[in-house]
Design an enzyme around this catalytic site. Structure first.
Site, PDB file in Angstrom:
ATOM      1  N   PRO B  33     -10.706 -30.966 -52.998  1.00  0.00           N
ATOM      2  CA  PRO B  33     -11.542 -30.911 -54.372  1.00  0.00           C
ATOM      3  C   PRO B  33     -12.728 -30.796 -53.970  1.00  0.00           C
ATOM      4  CG  PRO B  33     -10.836 -33.262 -54.086  1.00  0.00           C
ATOM      5  CD  PRO B  33     -10.610 -32.193 -52.830  1.00  0.00           C
ATOM      6  N   GLY B  35     -14.711 -31.236 -51.378  1.00  0.00           N
ATOM      7  CA  GLY B  35     -16.367 -32.371 -50.412  1.00  0.00           C
ATOM      8  C   GLY B  35     -16.384 -31.361 -49.253  1.00  0.00           C
ATOM      9  N   LYS B  36     -15.325 -31.682 -48.975  1.00  0.00           N
ATOM     10  CA  LYS B  36     -15.746 -30.561 -47.099  1.00  0.00           C
ATOM     11  C   LYS B  36     -16.377 -29.142 -47.201  1.00  0.00           C
ATOM     12  CE  LYS B  36     -12.422 -34.273 -45.052  1.00  0.00           C
ATOM     13  NZ  LYS B  36     -12.405 -34.586 -46.878  1.00  0.00           N
ATOM     14  N   ASP B  54      -7.375 -22.595 -52.229  1.00  0.00           N
ATOM     15  CA  ASP B  54      -6.345 -24.058 -52.268  1.00  0.00           C
ATOM     16  C   ASP B  54      -4.846 -23.100 -52.788  1.00  0.00           C
ATOM     17  OD1 ASP B  54      -6.895 -27.232 -52.553  1.00  0.00           O
ATOM     18  OD2 ASP B  54      -5.014 -25.770 -53.613  1.00  0.00           O
ATOM     19  N   CYS B 150      -5.383 -37.935 -42.962  1.00  0.00           N
ATOM     20  CA  CYS B 150      -6.266 -39.486 -43.470  1.00  0.00           C
ATOM     21  C   CYS B 150      -4.879 -40.143 -43.859  1.00  0.00           C
ATOM     22  CB  CYS B 150      -6.862 -39.228 -44.576  1.00  0.00           C
ATOM     23  SG  CYS B 150      -6.058 -38.665 -46.012  1.00  0.00           S
TER      24      CYS B 150
END
Lengths: 137, 222
Positions: B33, B35-36, B54, B150
């Site tokens: 989404p 953030g990075k 994406d 993750c």
């Protein structure tokens, strides 16, 4: 932006303005842009302006990014005034300004976005889903 | 308003480890989404160019919203499958934060039930390998990339990076962060990996009170 808010054109010298339908997007102009231009893109840069009726309205995001360079049509408001705006009430102010958009500022130069100044009263142009809900809950 | 963007500690570390320089070119291969990508833009002081890629249109809304809310002025959202991103451009910095089985989030979200029921994880290592190989092929000489997940599964972490080391002229760089991480595995489940995998880092939730994470800092050898 210069005429209404006094933001010098030079602040935008390092950016390209791209048009898509009724919106304009601002993106940093770099040496890489020509080489990536053929890529399939969903969006390029920050939506900065959009046409609303006969007017071109700056977006909240571009005001939050560049509003600090403004020298006029700025209005410092307090929390009570902000809450009133978020309840969709109009606030009365005494400004020597033509009718039009004003930059709403709270705290130490924290730019919220835009208000619309018409005949001595300001109505909120702040994004409903973010600031309003956050402040009212 | 973009003054604050909440991230897991380990997610926030990814962009810091990558450390994209001002006026550089960056590719975030699986950006939603956002953030990075936003964190990279902040580190770069909104200079240079970030390609925030994406595939899924359903994720572009959240990606575009995050970039806009954070005042990112140097990003283009592209719509490719990461493993098929066009090779016509090369980038100074690449972030391959790939789709994974998300085991590192289970402690936070309590999703153990869905972990058992999760289907499709068997295909993830193959996808991750394709993305990492493509990312490396898109990296400029002297460029730097970060592979991250993750999850804990070595098949999605060390085995993926091991394949890259075998198939490309790649090298791993040490990752220096100020909280507890453990070196990557060099053998697991009967398989032995390249010794350089010790330069990768595993973060475990019970050590750092955040999301479990794996990171490999990668560049071209020599």
């Amino acid at each position: 932006m210069e005429q209404r808010f006094g933001i010098p054109q030079t602040q935008f010298a390092d950016y390209l303005l791209l048009c898509k339908k009724r919106s304009w997007f601002l993106i940093r102009d770099t040496e890489f842009i020509p080489s990536v231009a053929p890529l399939k893109a969903a969006q390029a840069g920050l939506r900065a302006f959009q046409q609303v009726g006969d007017f071109i309205k700056p977006t909240t995001r571009v005001i939050q990014s560049f509003g600090r360079f403004a020298t006029r049509a700025r209005l410092q408001i307090d929390l009570i005034q902000l809450q009133a705006l978020l309840r969709e009430e109009k606030i009365h102010v005494d400004l020597t300004l033509d009718n039009g958009y004003v930059i709403l500022i709270i705290g130490e130069d924290q730019i919220l976005g835009l208000g619309l100044y018409v005949n001595g009263r300001i109505s909120s142009q702040l994004p409903k889903k973010e600031i309003r809900m956050t402040m009212l809950t | 308003m973009g003054y604050i963007h909440p991230q897991a500690l380990t997610s926030a570390v990814a962009a810091l480890v990558l450390s994209p320089q001002e006026n550089s070119s960056v590719l975030d291969m699986c950006a939603a989404p956002g953030g990075k990508s936003s964190h990279c833009a902040d580190i770069m002081n909104n200079t240079g160019l970030i390609i925030s890629n994406d595939l899924y249109a359903s994720r572009h809304a959240s990606l575009g919203h995050t970039l806009a809310r954070m005042g990112v002025l140097n990003a283009v959202i592209t719509v490719y499958q990461a493993q098929e991103f066009p090779l016509r451009n090369r980038f100074d910095f690449i972030l391959a934060d790939v789709p994974c089985s998300c085991e590192g989030k289970f402690r936070k979200t309590g999703e153990t039930a869905s972990c058992k029921a999760f289907t499709g994880r068997e295909t993830l290592p193959d996808l991750q390998k394709k993305i990492l190989l493509r990312a490396f092929d898109l990296l400029k000489k002297g460029g730097r990339m970060l592979y991250s997940t993750c999850t804990y599964n070595p098949s999605e972490n060390e085995a993926v990076v091991d394949l890259l080391l075998n198939e490309r002229n790649a090298d791993l760089f040490p990752i220096d962060v100020e909280f507890d991480g453990e070196p990557g595995l060099t053998h697991w489940n009967g398989e032995t990996y390249d010794k350089r995998l010790e330069r990768t880092v595993r973060f475990y939730p019970h050590r750092i009170d955040s999301v479990g994470f794996f990171m490999a800092s990668i560049g071209r050898r020599g």
